[in-house]
Design a protein around this motif. Sequence first.
Motif: not given
Length: 175
Positions: A113, A117-121, A148-149, A111, A144-145, A109
């Motif tokens: 960036t 933009v920072t999203k969990p992956v 979303d970034f 993050e 990822i989408n 798991d």
Amino acid sequence: MTATEQIPGYAVGTWDIDTVHSDIIFSVRHMGVGKSKGRFGTFSGEIVTAANPLESSVTATIDITSIDTRNADRDAHVRSADFFDAEQFPTATFRSTGVRQDGEDFLIDGELTLKGVTKPVTLETELGGFNGEGLVGLSASTTINRTDFGVGPAGGAMIGEKVTLTLDIEAQLRS
């Protein structure tokens, strides 16, 4: 049986990604029927293996300007503000936040960036192994989408919104 006992040759240490023997590849649906693929040629990172493998960590940096889709015009367009805006956001980063075991494989798991933009992956990771001579190998993937970034236009008519990232990594034990 502990996670360490399940990993032949497991070694604690700090490992530097060997970029000569590693790849970061992506694929995205094109025109709703095929897939376009590319790679990033410049990246760096480190893996820290802890005494308990589930306490290990990973950090990585990808040079967005090193994108290669085998088409110079497309590469220039993808680097532009229409997609990555590589002039303003020249790098993407990953920082792990945890490791979980999933059968013989691991889930990392973290993050991601990208474009500020920072999203969990979660990276689904298959450990290739430790060779006892200071090398470790692993393969990982996530989807990822891109919207979303903030990468590219929404509505995937020309280019899909889902992007699969595949990492084939070899790392060298730091001396």
